[in-house]
Each structure stands twice: as C-alpha cells, then as structure tokens.
Design a protein around this motif. Structure first.
Motif, mmCIF file in Angstrom:
data_model
loop_
_atom_site.group_PDB
_atom_site.id
_atom_site.type_symbol
_atom_site.label_atom_id
_atom_site.label_comp_id
_atom_site.label_asym_id
_atom_site.label_seq_id
_atom_site.Cartn_x
_atom_site.Cartn_y
_atom_site.Cartn_z
ATOM 1 N N LEU A 167 0.813 -1.217 0.000
ATOM 2 C CA LEU A 167 0.000 0.000 0.000
ATOM 3 C C LEU A 167 0.851 1.273 0.000
ATOM 4 O O LEU A 167 0.440 2.294 -0.540
ATOM 5 C CB LEU A 167 -0.928 0.005 1.218
ATOM 6 N N TRP A 168 2.007 1.216 0.636
ATOM 7 C CA TRP A 168 2.880 2.390 0.741
ATOM 8 C C TRP A 168 4.288 2.000 0.317
ATOM 9 O O TRP A 168 4.761 0.897 0.631
ATOM 10 C CB TRP A 168 2.921 2.910 2.182
ATOM 11 N N ASP A 169 4.965 2.909 -0.374
ATOM 12 C CA ASP A 169 6.351 2.673 -0.774
ATOM 13 C C ASP A 169 7.249 3.057 0.405
ATOM 14 O O ASP A 169 7.836 4.145 0.449
ATOM 15 C CB ASP A 169 6.692 3.497 -2.018
ATOM 16 N N LEU A 170 7.349 2.157 1.366
ATOM 17 C CA LEU A 170 8.041 2.455 2.610
ATOM 18 C C LEU A 170 9.540 2.631 2.412
ATOM 19 O O LEU A 170 10.161 3.484 3.059
ATOM 20 C CB LEU A 170 7.764 1.348 3.631
ATOM 21 N N SER A 171 10.145 1.837 1.544
ATOM 22 C CA SER A 171 11.584 1.948 1.336
ATOM 23 C C SER A 171 11.954 3.304 0.733
ATOM 24 O O SER A 171 12.962 3.907 1.121
ATOM 25 C CB SER A 171 12.086 0.815 0.445
ATOM 26 N N GLU A 172 11.131 3.815 -0.181
ATOM 27 C CA GLU A 172 11.421 5.114 -0.789
ATOM 28 C C GLU A 172 11.207 6.238 0.214
ATOM 29 O O GLU A 172 11.982 7.188 0.271
ATOM 30 C CB GLU A 172 10.542 5.318 -2.022
ATOM 31 N N TRP A 173 10.153 6.125 1.034
ATOM 32 C CA TRP A 173 9.924 7.154 2.060
ATOM 33 C C TRP A 173 11.099 7.196 3.023
ATOM 34 O O TRP A 173 11.577 8.267 3.396
ATOM 35 C CB TRP A 173 8.628 6.872 2.821
ATOM 36 N N ALA A 174 11.584 6.023 3.430
ATOM 37 C CA ALA A 174 12.714 5.970 4.354
ATOM 38 C C ALA A 174 13.980 6.528 3.714
ATOM 39 O O ALA A 174 14.748 7.251 4.356
ATOM 40 C CB ALA A 174 12.933 4.532 4.820
ATOM 41 N N ARG A 175 14.207 6.197 2.434
ATOM 42 C CA ARG A 175 15.405 6.691 1.752
ATOM 43 C C ARG A 175 15.421 8.207 1.718
ATOM 44 O O ARG A 175 16.418 8.854 2.074
ATOM 45 C CB ARG A 175 15.481 6.127 0.328
ATOM 46 N N GLN A 176 14.308 8.800 1.286
ATOM 47 C CA GLN A 176 14.232 10.255 1.244
ATOM 48 C C GLN A 176 14.315 10.846 2.650
ATOM 49 O O GLN A 176 14.900 11.908 2.857
ATOM 50 C CB GLN A 176 12.932 10.683 0.568
ATOM 51 N N GLY A 177 13.711 10.151 3.610
ATOM 52 C CA GLY A 177 13.741 10.646 4.982
ATOM 53 C C GLY A 177 15.153 10.739 5.533
ATOM 54 O O GLY A 177 15.512 11.726 6.199
ATOM 55 N N HIS A 178 15.983 9.739 5.275
ATOM 56 C CA HIS A 178 17.367 9.785 5.747
ATOM 57 C C HIS A 178 18.128 10.936 5.084
ATOM 58 O O HIS A 178 18.937 11.614 5.745
ATOM 59 C CB HIS A 178 18.067 8.453 5.443
ATOM 60 N N GLN A 179 17.865 11.182 3.804
ATOM 61 C CA GLN A 179 18.522 12.302 3.122
ATOM 62 C C GLN A 179 18.099 13.635 3.735
ATOM 63 O O GLN A 179 18.940 14.517 3.970
ATOM 64 C CB GLN A 179 18.181 12.282 1.631
ATOM 65 N N LEU A 180 16.807 13.790 3.988
ATOM 66 C CA LEU A 180 16.313 15.049 4.552
ATOM 67 C C LEU A 180 16.831 15.256 5.973
ATOM 68 O O LEU A 180 17.138 16.385 6.378
ATOM 69 C CB LEU A 180 14.782 15.055 4.535
#
Length: 248
Positions: A167-180
């Motif tokens: 339902l959610w692209d969790l790996s992409e959210w986490a990747r961007q989150g670590h960058q931010l």
C-alpha cells in the motif's frame, strides 16, 4: 547507481512567511514579527510586505486583530502537518479500518473530495473504491462524513507487513527521509536550513504513521520528528525579547 540528492534553494518571501506561520502555535504573527524573522532568511521588509498582501488576497492568510493568521486551507494543512510531527497513536491490536465506496455513480467533484480526504487521513487505496489502513490513529475512520461509503474494522488474512508494503512505498519514504534528516542536521545557511525544514515537514505529512510492527528496519520517522522539533525550538528561541517596531 547512487541515490539522487535533494536540491535546496532558498524559499520565496511568501513561502518563508507561510512556513513561519505553519510552524507557529497558534498560527498568528504580527507583520513586525514576521519581518524580523524573515530578515534572518534574507527577506527584506518591503519584499515581505508585498508577499503578505498577495497571500491575503489569495486567501492563504487573513488579518485578525492586527495579526496575520493562516487561512482555512492552510489551517487544515497545519493540522495534518502537526499530526505527522506529533503522532497521536493508540495501541494497535492488529485491526485495520476499511472504507468501501458503495455508491454506484457520483459527480467527479465528490470523488475528488473523497480521495483527498482519505489520503489526508493516511488511508491507502488497495483497489478502486477500497481504502484501508491499520487502526492505530486516534482519528481512525470515525469522522468520515461522506455519503455512499461503508466502514469496516477487521483483521486481514494476508500478512500485515506485506500488505502495508504493497500500500505504501516504505523503502522510498525511508530513503528520502534519511537524506532530509542529513540535510536538516548539517545545513548551516539559515535560508537553506529553513528550506530543508520545509521539505522535512512535507515529508512527515506523507508518513503513513504505521504501527511499529509494520515498519521496516531502521525506519527514520521518529528521528526526523525529533530533529524537526529541535529546529522548531531554535526558531522560537530566535524570537525578539521585546516587540520589534511596526512595519505596517
């Protein structure tokens, strides 16, 4: 291939003013206070004054008792933003909330409104007309006022972790989150750091706020929330000890 980096550019005068008000509680400031704070990010008072006037004309801001306050749309955005920053979760018992659209035909405006509302409540669409999420947030689905929908609560037969990942692209959210998180913690320029904080808030708004049991390892959500809370305290600490001169 290395992950793309996130570019930072200073916010416009309008975005600076709105970001300051979105991060304030209550979301009100005088023109003088906004001008004082905006100068820290390279925005001159005349430029800010023009931006405030345009924001009021567009309905993004309103004047209340000599102060600038968030308009209706941005006040709703602030509530959603706050939910992402200050999670109001409840113990999760494995139950999910499901919303099924049962109306056979609806105007496009109603379909769009329903989709926006459910997305803002962090529901995800399993298939057309079927929305669900774990029942771990205080608001749950109890405040859904749309007609033509049916609400259910239950435990899916599928593996809940696999269901959440579909339902959610969790790996992409986490990747961007670590960058931010890295940007917010290591950017020194005040204007660029505010831009990083604005991106962080937008990212938190898209956090599905899942139970810990459904999150992948090394999920950065809480780390990002703490870093943003620290930054917001810095902004509050930079407020003038006495009222700045009026710029009206």
């Amino acid at each position: 291939m290395p992950a793309p980096t996130i570019a930072l550019e200073p916010l416009t005068a309008r975005s600076v003013a709105l970001s300051l008000l979105l991060g304030a509680h209550p979301g009100r400031m005088s023109a003088a206070e906004l001008a004082y704070r905006a100068e820290q990010f390279g925005i001159s008072t005349p430029t800010l004054r023009v931006a405030l006037t345009r924001a009021v004309n567009a309905g993004d801001l309103r004047r209340v008792d000599g102060q600038y306050a968030l308009g209706e749309r941005l006040a709703a955005r602030q509530r959603r933003q706050d939910e992402g920053v200050e999670v109001a979760s409840t113990p999760w018992d494995g139950q999910w909330r499901t919303i099924i659209v049962v109306a056979s035909a609806r105007p496009a405006s109603e379909r769009i409104a329903l989709r926006k509302d459910l997305t803002s409540r962090r529901f995800a669409e399993l298939r057309e007309g079927v929305w669900l999420r774990p029942d771990n947030l205080d608001h749950g689905a109890t405040a859904i006022h749309h007609t033509g929908v049916a609400l259910f609560r239950g435990v899916p037969d599928d593996d809940p972790r696999a269901l959440a990942s579909s339902l959610w692209d969790l790996s992409e959210w986490a990747r961007q989150g670590h960058q931010l998180l890295d940007l917010l913690q290591h950017t020194q320029n005040p204007a660029l750091r505010l831009a990083a904080a604005a991106k962080v808030v937008r990212h938190l708004t898209d956090d599905p706020l899942l139970p810990v049991d459904l999150l992948p390892p090394h999920w950065p959500g809480d780390l990002i929330r703490r870093a943003y809370a620290d930054y917001r305290r810095e902004l509050l600490a930079s407020a003038p000890s006495s009222p700045p001169p009026s710029v009206d």
